[in-house]
Design an enzyme around this catalytic site. Structure first.
Site, mmCIF file in Angstrom:
data_model
loop_
_atom_site.group_PDB
_atom_site.id
_atom_site.type_symbol
_atom_site.label_atom_id
_atom_site.label_comp_id
_atom_site.label_asym_id
_atom_site.label_seq_id
_atom_site.Cartn_x
_atom_site.Cartn_y
_atom_site.Cartn_z
ATOM 1 N N ASP A 124 33.222 28.127 49.409
ATOM 2 C CA ASP A 124 33.883 29.293 48.817
ATOM 3 C C ASP A 124 32.919 30.059 47.783
ATOM 4 O O ASP A 124 31.622 29.432 47.878
ATOM 5 C CB ASP A 124 34.978 28.920 48.064
ATOM 6 C CG ASP A 124 34.770 28.142 47.042
ATOM 7 O OD1 ASP A 124 33.718 27.524 46.677
ATOM 8 O OD2 ASP A 124 35.569 28.129 46.038
ATOM 9 N N TYR A 175 36.511 28.125 56.017
ATOM 10 C CA TYR A 175 36.691 27.563 54.796
ATOM 11 C C TYR A 175 37.936 26.759 54.589
ATOM 12 O O TYR A 175 38.211 25.631 54.163
ATOM 13 C CB TYR A 175 36.912 28.747 53.556
ATOM 14 C CG TYR A 175 37.447 28.113 52.244
ATOM 15 C CD1 TYR A 175 36.831 27.342 51.432
ATOM 16 C CD2 TYR A 175 38.851 28.238 51.983
ATOM 17 C CE1 TYR A 175 37.448 26.417 50.316
ATOM 18 C CE2 TYR A 175 39.230 27.595 50.754
ATOM 19 C CZ TYR A 175 38.704 26.856 50.079
ATOM 20 O OH TYR A 175 39.265 26.192 49.164
ATOM 21 N N CYS A 218 24.833 21.100 30.905
ATOM 22 C CA CYS A 218 25.110 20.824 32.186
ATOM 23 C C CYS A 218 24.399 19.488 32.671
ATOM 24 O O CYS A 218 23.409 19.253 32.377
ATOM 25 C CB CYS A 218 24.528 21.977 33.116
ATOM 26 S SG CYS A 218 24.733 21.642 34.926
ATOM 27 N N TRP A 256 48.887 21.425 43.428
ATOM 28 C CA TRP A 256 48.726 20.738 44.801
ATOM 29 C C TRP A 256 47.612 19.941 44.758
ATOM 30 O O TRP A 256 47.493 19.261 45.743
ATOM 31 C CB TRP A 256 48.159 22.225 45.694
ATOM 32 C CG TRP A 256 46.971 22.893 44.849
ATOM 33 C CD1 TRP A 256 45.512 22.395 44.804
ATOM 34 C CD2 TRP A 256 47.257 23.982 44.188
ATOM 35 N NE1 TRP A 256 45.017 23.315 44.032
ATOM 36 C CE2 TRP A 256 45.868 24.567 43.646
ATOM 37 C CE3 TRP A 256 48.370 24.871 43.821
ATOM 38 C CZ2 TRP A 256 45.671 25.319 42.531
ATOM 39 C CZ3 TRP A 256 48.145 25.799 42.883
ATOM 40 C CH2 TRP A 256 46.947 26.332 42.258
ATOM 41 N N CYS A 278 18.297 21.370 38.450
ATOM 42 C CA CYS A 278 18.816 22.447 38.749
ATOM 43 C C CYS A 278 17.507 23.533 38.877
ATOM 44 O O CYS A 278 16.794 23.774 37.625
ATOM 45 C CB CYS A 278 19.619 23.060 37.833
ATOM 46 S SG CYS A 278 20.132 24.903 38.143
ATOM 47 N N LEU A 332 50.345 39.845 44.963
ATOM 48 C CA LEU A 332 49.378 39.028 45.105
ATOM 49 C C LEU A 332 48.108 39.538 46.055
ATOM 50 O O LEU A 332 47.126 39.124 45.831
ATOM 51 C CB LEU A 332 49.761 37.651 45.886
ATOM 52 C CG LEU A 332 48.796 36.526 45.565
ATOM 53 C CD1 LEU A 332 48.544 36.077 44.294
ATOM 54 C CD2 LEU A 332 49.615 35.146 46.330
ATOM 55 N N GLY A 333 48.492 40.572 46.698
ATOM 56 C CA GLY A 333 47.534 41.396 47.396
ATOM 57 C C GLY A 333 47.231 40.714 48.855
ATOM 58 O O GLY A 333 47.578 39.586 49.040
ATOM 59 N N GLU A 385 45.941 26.793 49.714
ATOM 60 C CA GLU A 385 44.422 27.477 50.166
ATOM 61 C C GLU A 385 44.671 28.846 50.554
ATOM 62 O O GLU A 385 43.804 29.708 50.350
ATOM 63 C CB GLU A 385 44.168 26.616 51.469
ATOM 64 C CG GLU A 385 43.556 25.268 50.836
ATOM 65 C CD GLU A 385 42.563 24.982 49.790
ATOM 66 O OE1 GLU A 385 41.896 26.117 49.782
ATOM 67 O OE2 GLU A 385 42.373 23.923 49.159
#
Length: 350
Positions: A134, A116, A198, A20, A204, A76-77, A33
């Site tokens: 998300d 979202y 990172c 996608w 952070c 897939l639920g 999505e």
DNA sequence: AACCCGGGGAG
DNA sequence: CTCCCAGGGTT
């Protein structure tokens, strides 16, 4: 470098090769999505490939039967996603001539499209500066900015949405959104995040204050409910059975199952046959055999289903209208699919 | 605000 | 076992 620049720089070197990502067709983005709501990319990927092949356009999806859509969604639920997907496809095909809404407000009106998903489509397909939040975004922001507000509180939902909206790169909102989600999924992971390598380590807060493991903060979870299912697997002399669609509000709406007797505890055959629900289904003379010696425990996120499959042989039954060899056409919960497969491997047992 | 809705993978 | 996943809808 800004937070956004660091993220996007990381993303350009580490983005995942996903189907996608090769398109901005809102139909495909929407489909992906919806499928990925509360679902890992790895789990949703094969379903995406099947759906795009089976339904190349929104019209193909709209013209399919709901049962067909649910069958392809099987496993897939969260099956309301599939029903909403189908209903929305029909709405877009019929009322909008197949043209998707092109802004957040109109997208959010679609069934199954919340904050979202509307933001994701608006940013990825139309480059609108709508920040997505998300599970990945909650985690990345909570850690990097040291936010301790519970991510599932109403205050937290507002706070993190506003923060994401401040940070989004208005020149490339779609890229920013996908970058922060990929970063959360691959680098700033729930467990064992890769802090030592990172690129945002210096800025952070969680890393600096050694609170990475404490963030994000989440409020209490609800308790798991124990339920006891007894499926009556009928078989008549003519190889027919009773197989019906689940209606109402609970789990597995729209999926098929055998007649179900729910009890408050795990029961013996002698108790089962006295249950009112059992008598409602079985009035005829029948031979009953318990298929599984131990209860099959099917675990959902919010309930555990202790299940017995009772094989019921009888000469005839007024509601037995489904031929046994057509069961595989119907969309079923994984619990039922597993049972049917096991029964299949014992060919001739029943 | 609280609850409901699946299934699976990782640790 | 526990946690959580490219969340949304209902009450």
């Amino acid at each position: 470098m800004t937070f956004s620049n660091k993220l996007i720089f990381w993303y350009l070197q580490n983005d995942r090769d996903l189907p996608w990502r090769k398109t901005r067709n809102p139909y495909f983005i929407w489909l992906s999505e919806i499928m990925l709501q509360q679902t890992r990319v790895q789990q949703g990927l094969s379903y995406y490939l099947v759906f795009t092949k089976e339904f190349p356009t929104v019209f193909d999806l709209a013209n399919a039967s709901e049962s067909k859509v649910l069958k392809l969604w099987q496993g897939l639920g969260y099956y309301s996603r599939a029903r909403n997907l189908h209903a929305t496809a029909q709405y877009i095909a019929s009322d909008l001539n197949g043209i998707f809404p092109d802004n957040y407000t109109d997208l959010k009106k679609l069934k199954g499209v919340g904050d979202y998903t509307a933001s994701a489509i608006a940013s990825i397909c139309y480059e609108h500066p709508e920040a997505v939040v998300d599970g990945n975004v909650y985690r990345v922001l909570a850690r990097h900015f040291g936010r301790q507000t519970a991510i599932n509180s109403s205050l937290g939902i507002k706070e993190f949405k506003a923060l994401a909206q401040e940070l989004i790169d208005p020149k490339q909102p779609g890229t920013f959104n996908q970058a922060i989600m990929d970063f959360g999924a691959l680098h700033c992971k729930p467990q064992n995040p890769l802090c030592t390598s990172c690129p945002l380590q210096n800025s952070c807060v969680a890393f600096t204050t050694n609170t990475v493991k404490e963030l994000p903060v989440k409020e209490k979870k609800t308790k798991v409910k124990q339920r006891y299912f007894n499926y009556l697997v009928l078989l008549t002399k003519e190889n027919k059975t009773v197989f019906t669609e689940r209606k109402g509000k609970g789990i597995w709406q729209g999926l098929y199952e055998f007649p179900l007797v729910e009890t408050t505890n795990s029961v013996e055959e002698s108790e089962l046959v006295y249950a009112a629900e059992f008598k409602k289904y079985i009035k005829e003379e029948a031979k009953i055999v318990l298929f599984n010696k131990e209860d099959t425990v099917h675990k959902l996120s919010h309930q555990h289903l202790h299940t017995k499959f009772w094989l019921v042989k009888l000469d005839e039954h007024k509601d037995a209208e489904i031929s046994w060899d057509t069961l595989q056409k119907y969309p079923v919960p994984v619990l039922i699919a597993n049972f049917l497969e096991e029964l299949d491997t014992l060919n001739g047992y029943f």
